[in-house]
Write a protein that holds these residues in place. Sequence first.
Motif, PDB file in Angstrom:
ATOM      1  N   TYR A  85       4.454  20.621   5.469  1.00 50.24           N
ATOM      2  CA  TYR A  85       2.973  20.199   5.613  1.00 50.24           C
ATOM      3  C   TYR A  85       2.695  18.894   6.048  1.00 50.24           C
ATOM      4  CZ  TYR A  85       2.442  24.879   3.234  1.00 50.24           C
ATOM      5  OH  TYR A  85       2.207  25.962   3.019  1.00 50.24           O
ATOM      6  N   GLY A  86       3.598  18.003   5.507  1.00 47.42           N
ATOM      7  CA  GLY A  86       3.613  16.421   6.154  1.00 47.42           C
ATOM      8  C   GLY A  86       3.540  16.385   7.618  1.00 47.42           C
ATOM      9  N   LYS A  87       4.414  17.171   8.257  1.00 46.15           N
ATOM     10  CA  LYS A  87       4.535  17.022   9.620  1.00 46.15           C
ATOM     11  C   LYS A  87       3.178  17.626  10.032  1.00 46.15           C
ATOM     12  CE  LYS A  87       7.919  18.296  13.150  1.00 46.15           C
ATOM     13  NZ  LYS A  87       7.010  19.301  14.345  1.00 46.15           N
ATOM     14  N   ALA A  88       2.621  18.626   9.592  1.00 46.81           N
ATOM     15  CA  ALA A  88       0.870  19.192  10.201  1.00 46.81           C
ATOM     16  C   ALA A  88       0.335  18.047   9.991  1.00 46.81           C
ATOM     17  CB  ALA A  88       0.797  20.556   9.401  1.00 46.81           C
ATOM     18  N   ILE A  89       0.245  17.424   8.769  1.00 48.06           N
ATOM     19  CA  ILE A  89      -0.774  16.425   8.664  1.00 48.06           C
ATOM     20  C   ILE A  89      -0.666  15.384   9.652  1.00 48.06           C
ATOM     21  CG2 ILE A  89      -1.419  14.767   7.020  1.00 48.06           C
ATOM     22  CD1 ILE A  89      -0.913  16.725   4.676  1.00 48.06           C
ATOM     23  N   ALA A  90       0.586  14.843   9.815  1.00 51.71           N
ATOM     24  CA  ALA A  90       0.915  13.663  10.858  1.00 51.71           C
ATOM     25  C   ALA A  90       0.395  13.761  12.110  1.00 51.71           C
ATOM     26  CB  ALA A  90       2.523  13.207  10.655  1.00 51.71           C
ATOM     27  N   MET A 147       2.000   9.383  -5.473  1.00 46.49           N
ATOM     28  CA  MET A 147       2.479  10.800  -5.313  1.00 46.49           C
ATOM     29  C   MET A 147       3.385  11.307  -6.288  1.00 46.49           C
ATOM     30  SD  MET A 147       2.863  11.198  -1.033  1.00 46.49           S
ATOM     31  CE  MET A 147       3.849  12.528  -0.975  1.00 46.49           C
ATOM     32  N   ILE A 148       4.151  10.350  -6.736  1.00 47.39           N
ATOM     33  CA  ILE A 148       5.122  10.836  -7.681  1.00 47.39           C
ATOM     34  C   ILE A 148       4.734  11.221  -9.126  1.00 47.39           C
ATOM     35  CG2 ILE A 148       6.987   9.776  -9.508  1.00 47.39           C
ATOM     36  CD1 ILE A 148       7.767   7.643  -7.043  1.00 47.39           C
ATOM     37  N   VAL A 149       3.549  10.651  -9.286  1.00 48.77           N
ATOM     38  CA  VAL A 149       2.776  10.788 -10.740  1.00 48.77           C
ATOM     39  C   VAL A 149       1.979  12.208 -10.445  1.00 48.77           C
ATOM     40  CG1 VAL A 149       0.957  10.051 -12.588  1.00 48.77           C
ATOM     41  CG2 VAL A 149       2.399   8.281 -11.298  1.00 48.77           C
ATOM     42  N   VAL A 201       0.872  -1.103   0.007  1.00 49.23           N
ATOM     43  CA  VAL A 201       0.080  -0.018   0.001  1.00 49.23           C
ATOM     44  C   VAL A 201       0.960   1.252   0.063  1.00 49.23           C
ATOM     45  CG1 VAL A 201      -1.489   1.229   1.321  1.00 49.23           C
ATOM     46  CG2 VAL A 201      -1.840  -1.210   1.066  1.00 49.23           C
ATOM     47  N   VAL A 202       1.937   1.041   0.810  1.00 48.14           N
ATOM     48  CA  VAL A 202       2.742   2.422   0.888  1.00 48.14           C
ATOM     49  C   VAL A 202       3.391   2.592  -0.174  1.00 48.14           C
ATOM     50  CG1 VAL A 202       4.995   3.385   2.095  1.00 48.14           C
ATOM     51  CG2 VAL A 202       3.080   2.356   3.374  1.00 48.14           C
ATOM     52  N   LYS A 203       3.752   1.516  -1.078  1.00 43.64           N
ATOM     53  CA  LYS A 203       4.755   1.712  -2.289  1.00 43.64           C
ATOM     54  C   LYS A 203       3.670   2.340  -3.365  1.00 43.64           C
ATOM     55  CE  LYS A 203       7.313   1.036  -6.079  1.00 43.64           C
ATOM     56  NZ  LYS A 203       8.296   2.089  -6.112  1.00 43.64           N
ATOM     57  N   ASP A 233       3.890   7.286  10.139  1.00 41.26           N
ATOM     58  CA  ASP A 233       5.015   6.408   9.402  1.00 41.26           C
ATOM     59  C   ASP A 233       4.936   6.540   7.821  1.00 41.26           C
ATOM     60  OD1 ASP A 233       5.222   5.380  11.856  1.00 41.26           O
ATOM     61  OD2 ASP A 233       4.056   3.599  11.719  1.00 41.26           O
ATOM     62  N   PHE A 234       3.930   6.716   7.317  1.00 44.06           N
ATOM     63  CA  PHE A 234       3.933   6.818   6.158  1.00 44.06           C
ATOM     64  C   PHE A 234       4.675   8.289   5.713  1.00 44.06           C
ATOM     65  CE2 PHE A 234       1.880   8.964   2.163  1.00 44.06           C
ATOM     66  CZ  PHE A 234       2.266   7.945   1.196  1.00 44.06           C
ATOM     67  N   ILE A 235       4.252   9.040   6.191  1.00 43.47           N
ATOM     68  CA  ILE A 235       4.746  10.565   5.751  1.00 43.47           C
ATOM     69  C   ILE A 235       6.256  10.644   6.198  1.00 43.47           C
ATOM     70  CG2 ILE A 235       4.563  12.965   6.647  1.00 43.47           C
ATOM     71  CD1 ILE A 235       1.547  12.664   6.785  1.00 43.47           C
ATOM     72  N   GLU A 236       6.678  10.017   7.246  1.00 47.00           N
ATOM     73  CA  GLU A 236       7.936  10.283   7.623  1.00 47.00           C
ATOM     74  C   GLU A 236       9.026   9.637   6.412  1.00 47.00           C
ATOM     75  OE1 GLU A 236       9.209   7.889  10.959  1.00 47.00           O
ATOM     76  OE2 GLU A 236      11.381   8.396  10.670  1.00 47.00           O
ATOM     77  N   MET A 237       8.527   8.367   6.128  1.00 48.11           N
ATOM     78  CA  MET A 237       9.077   7.673   4.879  1.00 48.11           C
ATOM     79  C   MET A 237       9.140   8.472   3.723  1.00 48.11           C
ATOM     80  SD  MET A 237       9.263   5.668   2.235  1.00 48.11           S
ATOM     81  CE  MET A 237      10.715   5.036   1.758  1.00 48.11           C
ATOM     82  N   MET A 238       7.964   9.136   3.243  1.00 48.59           N
ATOM     83  CA  MET A 238       7.977   9.715   2.129  1.00 48.59           C
ATOM     84  C   MET A 238       9.013  11.179   1.852  1.00 48.59           C
ATOM     85  SD  MET A 238       6.290   7.700   0.210  1.00 48.59           S
ATOM     86  CE  MET A 238       6.620   8.684  -1.279  1.00 48.59           C
ATOM     87  N   THR A 239       8.630  11.793   3.082  1.00 44.33           N
ATOM     88  CA  THR A 239       9.306  13.146   3.228  1.00 44.33           C
ATOM     89  C   THR A 239      10.722  12.933   3.705  1.00 44.33           C
ATOM     90  OG1 THR A 239       8.604  13.572   5.510  1.00 44.33           O
ATOM     91  CG2 THR A 239       7.175  14.249   3.767  1.00 44.33           C
ATOM     92  N   GLY A 240      11.221  11.711   3.759  1.00 45.10           N
ATOM     93  CA  GLY A 240      12.580  11.483   4.375  1.00 45.10           C
ATOM     94  C   GLY A 240      13.486  10.983   3.207  1.00 45.10           C
TER      95      GLY A 240
END
Lengths: 294, 294, 294, 294
Positions: free
Chosen positions: D217-222, C175-177, C167-169, D199-206
């Motif tokens: 914005y990711g931090k605010a959403i998380a 998000m990339i698209v 799901v995360v992938k 978890d999702f946002i930390e991964m993507m924004t890292g």
Amino acid sequence: MKVGFIGLGVMGSAMASNLVAAGHHVTVWNRSEAAVQKLESLGAKAARTPDRAAQGEVLHSMLANDQAVREVFLDGGVLDAMDPGTTHVNHATISVALARQLAEEHARRGLGYVAAPVFGRPDVAAAGKLHMLVAGSASLIEKARPLLEAMAARLWPMGASPERANVVKLAGNFMIVSAIESLAEASVLARAHGVEAADFIEMMTGTLFAAPVYQIYGKAIAEQRFTPPGFELSLGLKDVMLAQDAARAERVPMPLAGVLRESLLEALADGAEGMDLAALALVSARRANLDRRA
Amino acid sequence: MKVGFIGLGVMGSAMASNLVAAGHHVTVWNRSEAAVQKLESLGAKAARTPDRAAQGEVLHSMLANDQAVREVFLDGGVLDAMDPGTTHVNHATISVALARQLAEEHARRGLGYVAAPVFGRPDVAAAGKLHMLVAGSASLIEKARPLLEAMAARLWPMGASPERANVVKLAGNFMIVSAIESLAEASVLARAHGVEAADFIEMMTGTLFAAPVYQIYGKAIAEQRFTPPGFELSLGLKDVMLAQDAARAERVPMPLAGVLRESLLEALADGAEGMDLAALALVSARRANLDRRA
Amino acid sequence: MKVGFIGLGVMGSAMASNLVAAGHHVTVWNRSEAAVQKLESLGAKAARTPDRAAQGEVLHSMLANDQAVREVFLDGGVLDAMDPGTTHVNHATISVALARQLAEEHARRGLGYVAAPVFGRPDVAAAGKLHMLVAGSASLIEKARPLLEAMAARLWPMGASPERANVVKLAGNFMIVSAIESLAEASVLARAHGVEAADFIEMMTGTLFAAPVYQIYGKAIAEQRFTPPGFELSLGLKDVMLAQDAARAERVPMPLAGVLRESLLEALADGAEGMDLAALALVSARRANLDRRA
Amino acid sequence: MKVGFIGLGVMGSAMASNLVAAGHHVTVWNRSEAAVQKLESLGAKAARTPDRAAQGEVLHSMLANDQAVREVFLDGGVLDAMDPGTTHVNHATISVALARQLAEEHARRGLGYVAAPVFGRPDVAAAGKLHMLVAGSASLIEKARPLLEAMAARLWPMGASPERANVVKLAGNFMIVSAIESLAEASVLARAHGVEAADFIEMMTGTLFAAPVYQIYGKAIAEQRFTPPGFELSLGLKDVMLAQDAARAERVPMPLAGVLRESLLEALADGAEGMDLAALALVSARRANLDRRA
């Protein structure tokens, strides 16, 4: 004529009844018993298994979706059990991909195949006034014509490739959902400015949009009456997604279909399971927070 | 009755003609002369300036858009020149914001104001068969009724706040554009699967969608005939944007309107200036690259 | 460690190479031979059939899509051939539905299952710097950790249910698209007003959007360089549709995903087959008819 | 240098402070007094009327929107009061149409005009680290450079036509809102499948999205923290609509912008007035009915 009929949901029962009423010898099969008994009481014969319903000159089927069609005809072996020379008239709203596969599977076995999906809600089916798309070989359609005309106000030929009738059916259902979404959004705009939804809808569906689709769903929206469903919202989502599948196969962008899909999903997320397609109006109203305003 | 009529475009000319034909004394004004002469030949009187057309009991106006209404009535001083007691019946499709402002400006000067936008293409206007929304004080509407009925098949009252008629008009035009986009996308889906657009459209507009909007635009799409315009695409974009403005003012999300706006813009970017709204079909076809396929 | 690796496309080859380089004994299988020989030259052992590659402690697989995974592991019998106690680490980007099914099929056979899809283009894979999502039982992940770390810059644990990594992938690829579509639309807006795309993109990707995704795709858009693909547009459509499937399963409306799907379809309809995702910029430009303007 | 500064909102105050700190003689004006006093305490001079702030070599302004700029500079007469030879540097995010009009109005009066909108939230402005777009005549920009550099980490030249800087600013803000909507939809998809948003946002924004916009914005959403706003959602809607206006003027379809507009409207309808743009996440979650699920 001696015919079979598989699938006695609300629509199928009404259609099979009209075949019986027109004097044909109809053998019916349905997964659950109750619907069968009703048809028997009208004069139909009950089959214990679906393949026994498949022994007449023409076999009609009106199943709910791709999965049911696959289970009965492919996995369930009905196609293998049919006599060469029998023609299968498939009234279901199915995917274009399955329609193509079925055409091949029938041809390989020497069986006739006609796609004949219908437009019309249950009361229209009961009255024998459906609009029926038909696609398949002309001679097969000719053979089945008396049967089809017992169920339909009119037949609309779509050529020799069966899947074309299915594409038209899906494109039509896409248009129905579009019309409802449009009516829903427009009504909320009017309401937010102080116009009663009923006044707005009466005006629009009495003039430029004086067509059955707008009148039926408009009435439901004006009266906020979403059950019992005439056309279930979850089936509407299924059909929009089948239209999207057919569009993808031929690389046809349909931005409106994209919007409809999300609105329908949102309706289901918010409790519209079991409701009529008209419940799209609830989504539009919620988006504008209309019911919570002072 | 002694009345004025400002704005003799295709729609205004037809409407003013029906007032003349019904025996009223009509003084007309229009920015360009040609249209005035035609009305004179039918028995109307020409005014040199718009304020001279504003001297009867009722002043009708049918101007193209917000800007034209502002220029004539606010900046041009016609409101200031009108006698108290005169009623202005505004038939134009304008923004809800301007409709509200006009109601205030009239009230402040003791002038009557009725919003009476119409549905119907030019041939319908010529036949005096428009569907006319009316909103404003009941007594003013009663006074103007014989005039309105000379132009309309039916009046649709929308209450005492004039802007409500304008909201309904914009919501209705949004529905018209939605219907065309839906028909365009569905037709391309059908065509991509080998179904002739004409066959598909004949079926749909002869059954579930047997309403004027679908039949008129469906015929144009089937015949790929986009000029001359009955309803210009660029005006359709204007109206969708006015609907969006009205939606924003009351915070009403309308995702379908968002899609329509982009499709209309795309049509204009690709050369649909001067074409009919039905030219949305060109956009759908181009997206699917339909005409360039082998 | 003694491990297997199935699927030696561009990504899989790079990943398997890193396992070899880290000193593991790697037995590889691939549908076509060429890729196998390259790995053999680096020190890997070739397996004649996929089940022979499945005999180590851990079996990695990096197949193209659901269909390939089904063909090899379910229909092709590899799961049935694996020794109990072996752990399968699946790096493919697959549907959430298949991820769930695989978890069950492994559990039923006493096989370990870890989902470990990766972010990173081929050059990143070659450098062993992938970002790798991992989900599955903690002890299995611990066991495989030296292998995973040979391929990844960092592991991102997503819990014990394997499908969560998938799901995360999919959410990440969505998000990339989205980022590319946004960059494409914004660039065309800038260009239409006389700003060079390169100037605009340099500014944005050097400041607020100074992230790999924007920089990589922004450069391609600025240079209008869409081949060879780093991330094929048709695979991007596949992944957006898998995200939509996962969203539908849980009734999550995603309007942006709907827009992306149509834009990607439009790109393919217009000849972007074989191009990079950045070719979404061609669609935005064509919609605005940018290249045909004087 | 002797300069004026009009508009002391959160951003303007921070920017003017940096001019004072850099040793310039700054005369400030603001509609409300409180902000003026703060600047006075730092060493600025207060002007009673805006035209008195307009008497230095360069006049900076940082007003909230088109309406405020019109009121002060056009209707309020500041342009008429300025000495020929003075250069106005306008930092506001305004419409492209107003930008064009201002360029003409300045030129007609022999006044210099530079558009210099900025990217950066208030803390960045306070640190003098804004990214500043600049467009206008090269010699005017050269003259103002020491002032601009006192406020900015970097200047990004966009050519001689001032409105180009405004287009880029609007295109950039459109990208910001796109990024947030994308993050919001993706997070809800992840959450619906059991993955924590954090978890999702930390991964993507890292990793792929390691850029300021996503991280902030990711931090605010998380953390579901939407007040106080760094970038008010209602201003985000204003800017998306200005981007749409600029797009319409050049007939540039932007389907993503259409989706953003509706999501932002929906947020406001549901109570996000006064919240940060990150509150788009509330809309995504509500659509999926996420918070009401068991």
